[in-house]
Design an enzyme around this catalytic site. Structure first.
Site, PDB file in Angstrom:
ATOM      1  N   GLU A 149       1.974  -7.368   1.437  1.00 22.11           N
ATOM      2  CA  GLU A 149       1.344  -6.057   1.389  1.00 22.11           C
ATOM      3  C   GLU A 149      -0.031  -6.259   0.756  1.00 22.11           C
ATOM      4  O   GLU A 149      -0.182  -6.273  -0.465  1.00 22.11           O
ATOM      5  CB  GLU A 149       2.161  -5.062   0.560  1.00 22.11           C
ATOM      6  CG  GLU A 149       1.636  -3.637   0.694  1.00 22.11           C
ATOM      7  CD  GLU A 149       1.369  -2.930  -0.633  1.00 22.11           C
ATOM      8  OE1 GLU A 149       1.080  -1.725  -0.600  1.00 22.11           O
ATOM      9  OE2 GLU A 149       1.457  -3.570  -1.685  1.00 22.11           O
ATOM     10  N   ASP A 173       4.822  -6.990  -2.965  1.00 23.22           N
ATOM     11  CA  ASP A 173       4.008  -5.817  -3.273  1.00 23.22           C
ATOM     12  C   ASP A 173       2.692  -6.199  -3.950  1.00 23.22           C
ATOM     13  O   ASP A 173       2.662  -7.071  -4.813  1.00 23.22           O
ATOM     14  CB  ASP A 173       4.815  -4.887  -4.189  1.00 23.22           C
ATOM     15  CG  ASP A 173       4.067  -3.626  -4.564  1.00 23.22           C
ATOM     16  OD1 ASP A 173       3.799  -2.814  -3.667  1.00 23.22           O
ATOM     17  OD2 ASP A 173       3.749  -3.453  -5.758  1.00 23.22           O
TER      18      ASP A 173
END
Length: 495
Positions: A192, A150
């Site tokens: 990401e 993330d």
């Protein structure tokens, strides 16, 4: 989605313990049983690894608030002023006014790129880097097959920069990849990194950073091309994407658990998409649109299928968000991004077959509006209907998997006389495929320039129809509204 222990102020992205499962989900032993059973079925599991920040309830941050004498004080980024790193963008601009938050205990400001209850970790501290690598090892030892990492671009801060995509970030990414390659071959790292192509490409490194990265630049342009009925947004962005290392791959997607982010489009295109896809202000969030796939397409099956056809035929490995394979709806009346994170609709029974708990105890309410009601839209009912979206998508995936050209082939766009038509050839070794999409809501004629495949034939993948041989003349086709045709280019006369 994150499964670690959390106060759940941000759906688990506010981690309070990186080596514990949140009690509302289960235990570490449960997780070990899950991975073991999944592997027996030939399935692999990756989880979200939140590496840029923690919850303010994490032990590290609680201890850090004791001041500079704490062993964990330098795990976070502190400042006497909130004027450092000025000009750095605020990601959650709807709720946050600054990237700094005041800590009363230390009488200092701490740095955060997301919510103020999520202090950023200080990656200039090697102890922080080692701690996150230890977290990775903990879960890899328990059977996990990789991580969706993330918010990768935001690990380091430097004055006079955007505090994104810094060289130091890539050095840590190389450490993560080295850990995987040396000790857990076969596991993957999926980035990401919501960045423009020039900033996104370095996350592949020289096959020494991420195995895969989400193709954020492409995603909004598929919606833009469909709404404008014009192929150019897709053609332009793919031609801007440099070639990636052969050992890496794009992860292509239509929707996910966040808003449909519009950071990777121009301001005029952003305004156009908001106007066309988010007419109600409650459908908007930060720099994007918080809607699922089916509601975005006004539940039009033809448009949904066309978008899936684009997803499955363009370069990359397709990622499908849960529920979108059956056309699940959303709930724009739930706060933040919760409207697209409602329980999976398995059956028409209690709580849509998701849980036997009392309805009031569900983390999110099930969808019960007239169009997307769980008794109408669910896996059980679609398995019974041969013409359902679920069965259609399963057939598409099965046929796609029989041809390596779609997962590995390069792409070359085909000139035509009609901007409503997106046509391209995928090539891999001796295999060639021609894909033609009609982005318009009207039947469209098109002449394709296929002269370099002269004397070949088109073998339709999804049917047994005969098509004329390709000649030096423009090849004529007529496509119905929002339709697509997939062909194998073959020299086999019997085709």
């Amino acid at each position: 989605m994150p499964i670690f222990e959390s106060p759940l102020r941000d759906d688990g992205y506010d981690v309070s313990n990186f080596i514990s499962i949140d009690h509302s989900i289960g235990t570490v032993k449960d997780f070990e049983r899950l991975t073991k059973t999944a592997h027996e079925y030939g399935l692999r599991i990756i989880t979200d690894l939140v590496i840029s920040h923690t919850s303010d309830q994490h032990y590290w941050f609680r201890e850090a608030q004791r001041g500079p004498d704490s062993a964990f004080y330098n795990y976070y980024v502190w400042s006497d002023t909130d004027k450092k790193y000025e000009g750095v963008r605020i990601i959650f601009s709807d709720t946050e006014q600054s990237n700094w938050a005041w800590c009363q205990a230390t009488k200092k400001y701490y740095w955060h790129r997301f919510f103020s209850h999520q202090p950023d970790l200080n990656y200039d501290n090697l102890e922080v880097q080692d701690a996150m690598l230890a977290c990775m090892r903990f879960w890899l030892d328990r059977g996990i097959d990789g991580f969706r990492v993330d918010a990768v671009p935001f690990l380091f801060e430097r004055e006079g920069t955007s505090c994104e995509n810094l060289p130091e970030t890539h050095q840590f990414c190389k450490r993560m990849r080295s850990l995987i390659d040396q000790n857990y071959p076969g596991a993957i790292l999926l980035a990401e990194a919501n960045q423009w192509p020039k900033d996104l490409m370095p996350y592949f490194g020289d096959c020494d950073e991420f195995h895969m990265a989400f193709n954020f630049p492409l995603m909004p342009r598929m919606f833009l091309a469909l709404r404008r009925e014009d192929r150019q947004p897709i053609v332009d962005i793919i031609e801007q994407l440099p070639a990636i290392p052969k050992c890496c791959q794009w992860a292509t997607f239509l929707r996910n658990h966040d808003e449909l982010t519009l950071e990777m489009v121009s301001e005029p295109d952003r305004e156009y998409m908001v106007e066309n896809f988010a007419f109600d202000p409650r459908m908007r969030l930060n720099h994007g649109i918080r809607r699922r796939l089916a509601p975005l397409m006004a539940n039009d099956r033809r448009q949904i299928e066309l978008l899936y056809s684009l997803l499955l035929s363009l370069p990359g490995s397709p990622v499908i968000y849960y529920g979108d394979e059956i056309g699940m709806g959303d709930n724009i009346y739930l706060g933040d991004r919760n409207g697209v994170r409602t329980p999976m609709q398995w059956t028409g029974d209690r709580n849509a077959g998701f849980s036997q708990a009392d309805n009031s105890r569900l983390y999110q309410p099930i969808i019960n509006d007239p169009v997307y009601h769980y008794q109408e839209i669910n896996v059980e009912s679609q398995l019974r209907s041969p013409s359902s979206l679920l069965h259609w998508l399963r057939r598409m995936l099965k046929l796609r998997s029989t041809r390596q050209v779609f997962s590995r082939g390069n792409i070359r766009f085909i000139d035509s006389n009609n901007q409503h038509i997106l046509a391209f050839v995928r090539e891999w070794q001796d295999e060639k495929a021609l894909i033609v999409h009609n982005l318009s809501n009207c039947t469209q004629p098109v002449h394709l320039l296929l002269w370099d495949h002269q004397d070949c034939y088109l073998e339709q993948i999804f049917g047994d129809n005969d098509f004329p041989a390709i000649t030096a003349e423009p090849y004529f086709m007529s496509l119905s509204p929002y339709s697509s045709c997939w062909f194998i280019i073959t020299k086999n006369v019997e085709a």
